[in-house]
Design a protein around this motif. Structure first.
Motif, PDB file in Angstrom:
ATOM      1  N   VAL A  61      -6.270   4.561  -1.813  1.00 19.22           N
ATOM      2  CA  VAL A  61      -5.639   3.387  -1.644  1.00 19.22           C
ATOM      3  C   VAL A  61      -6.562   3.204  -0.130  1.00 19.22           C
ATOM      4  N   SER A  62      -7.171   1.841  -0.334  1.00 21.16           N
ATOM      5  CA  SER A  62      -8.130   1.447   0.856  1.00 21.16           C
ATOM      6  C   SER A  62      -7.399   1.437   2.162  1.00 21.16           C
ATOM      7  N   SER A 107     -10.885  -1.462  -3.629  1.00 19.87           N
ATOM      8  CA  SER A 107      -9.825  -1.581  -4.683  1.00 19.87           C
ATOM      9  C   SER A 107     -10.410  -1.128  -5.992  1.00 19.87           C
ATOM     10  N   SER A 108      -9.753  -1.110  -6.930  1.00 20.06           N
ATOM     11  CA  SER A 108     -10.080  -0.930  -8.188  1.00 20.06           C
ATOM     12  C   SER A 108      -8.992  -1.109  -9.409  1.00 20.06           C
ATOM     13  N   GLY A 112      -9.900  11.221  -0.162  1.00 20.77           N
ATOM     14  CA  GLY A 112      -8.950  10.123  -0.072  1.00 20.77           C
ATOM     15  C   GLY A 112      -9.496   8.650   0.637  1.00 20.77           C
ATOM     16  N   ILE A 113     -10.582   8.533   0.111  1.00 26.96           N
ATOM     17  CA  ILE A 113     -11.304   7.223   0.635  1.00 26.96           C
ATOM     18  C   ILE A 113     -11.955   6.565  -0.711  1.00 26.96           C
ATOM     19  N   PRO A 114     -11.497   5.255  -0.725  1.00 29.50           N
ATOM     20  CA  PRO A 114     -11.999   4.485  -2.006  1.00 29.50           C
ATOM     21  C   PRO A 114     -13.660   4.347  -1.877  1.00 29.50           C
ATOM     22  N   GLN A 171       0.892  -1.173  -0.030  1.00 30.38           N
ATOM     23  CA  GLN A 171      -0.124   0.032  -0.075  1.00 30.38           C
ATOM     24  C   GLN A 171       0.965   1.272   0.051  1.00 30.38           C
ATOM     25  N   GLU A 172       1.936   1.162   0.675  1.00 29.01           N
ATOM     26  CA  GLU A 172       2.876   2.526   0.457  1.00 29.01           C
ATOM     27  C   GLU A 172       3.439   2.515  -0.856  1.00 29.01           C
ATOM     28  N   THR A 173       3.738   1.560  -1.559  1.00 27.85           N
ATOM     29  CA  THR A 173       4.361   1.524  -2.813  1.00 27.85           C
ATOM     30  C   THR A 173       3.196   2.051  -3.819  1.00 27.85           C
ATOM     31  N   LEU A 174       1.996   1.674  -3.475  1.00 31.52           N
ATOM     32  CA  LEU A 174       0.696   2.165  -4.117  1.00 31.52           C
ATOM     33  C   LEU A 174       0.619   3.837  -4.237  1.00 31.52           C
ATOM     34  N   ARG A 175       0.652   4.333  -2.845  1.00 33.69           N
ATOM     35  CA  ARG A 175       0.614   5.532  -2.459  1.00 33.69           C
ATOM     36  C   ARG A 175       1.836   6.593  -3.302  1.00 33.69           C
TER      37      ARG A 175
END
Length: 199
Positions: free
Chosen positions: A27-28, A86-87, A54-56, A5-9
């Protein structure tokens, strides 16, 4: 999961390749261990409200989707408190160039984000996955029409897949009575899965 998730952000792949002016991944929240093997929801891409908050599923579509879950017997707040959201892509793609709604992410953007989605599925091992909207459905089901698929599900050894229409006020698909009946069949099936899987 936290590292992913940190990589995603921090991801700026689409921005670096010129598909987005600015990358702002949504990111969730990091799930607690109890969500491993639970319910996962996959949509197309974050909308403007989701990006701003900032919320899916942070806009009206999320409220409608929560109401569908409640019709299937899930408690209030389940969508954002218990499901992993997710998406296909993680950044707001911007408005559609013509007409209402958001721009559809390009195949190139989908390909850049797909490894993140595959990693989430591998790490979370969800027992039930809701595919929300045509793009999410086709990413896992292939080319289909909503009329042919809504109200059905696919059961694999360790995972169940349920296609749902997009919970958007812009979508006119649910204006047709028989389509609403299909949605009800889908929610009945989801209720059965909830009881069977203890979701």
């Amino acid at each position: 999961m936290k590292r992913l998730q940190e990589t995603l952000r921090l991801c700026r792949r689409c921005q670096d390749q010129g598909y987005l002016e600015q990358a702002l991944p949504v990111v969730s929240p990091v799930p607690h261990e109890g969500l491993i093997g639970g319910l996962m929801v996959i949509g197309q891409a974050p909308g403007l409200r989701s990006q701003q908050r900032g919320i899916p599923f942070g806009g009206p579509g999320g409220r409608i989707l929560q109401s569908w879950l409640e019709q299937a017997g899930f408690p209030p707040g389940y969508l954002h408190q218990r499901a992993y959201l997710s998406s296909l892509t993680r950044c707001y793609p911007g408005p559609a160039p013509h007409g209402q709604g958001d721009r559809r992410p390009s195949p190139q953007e989908l390909a850049l984000c797909r490894p993140f989605l595959e990693a989430e599925l591998r790490l979370l091992r969800p027992r039930a996955v809701l595919l929300v909207g045509v793009m999410a459905i086709e990413a896992f089901w292939g080319k289909v029409k909503l009329e042919e698929i809504i109200g059905t599900g696919r059961i694999e050894e360790t995972r169940r897949w349920l296609p749902l229409p997009h919970p958007s006020g812009i979508s006119r698909w649910l204006n047709v009575p028989r389509h609403r009946e299909q949605l009800q069949r889908a929610l009945t099936l989801l209720a059965d899965w909830r009881r069977e899987l203890g979701l």
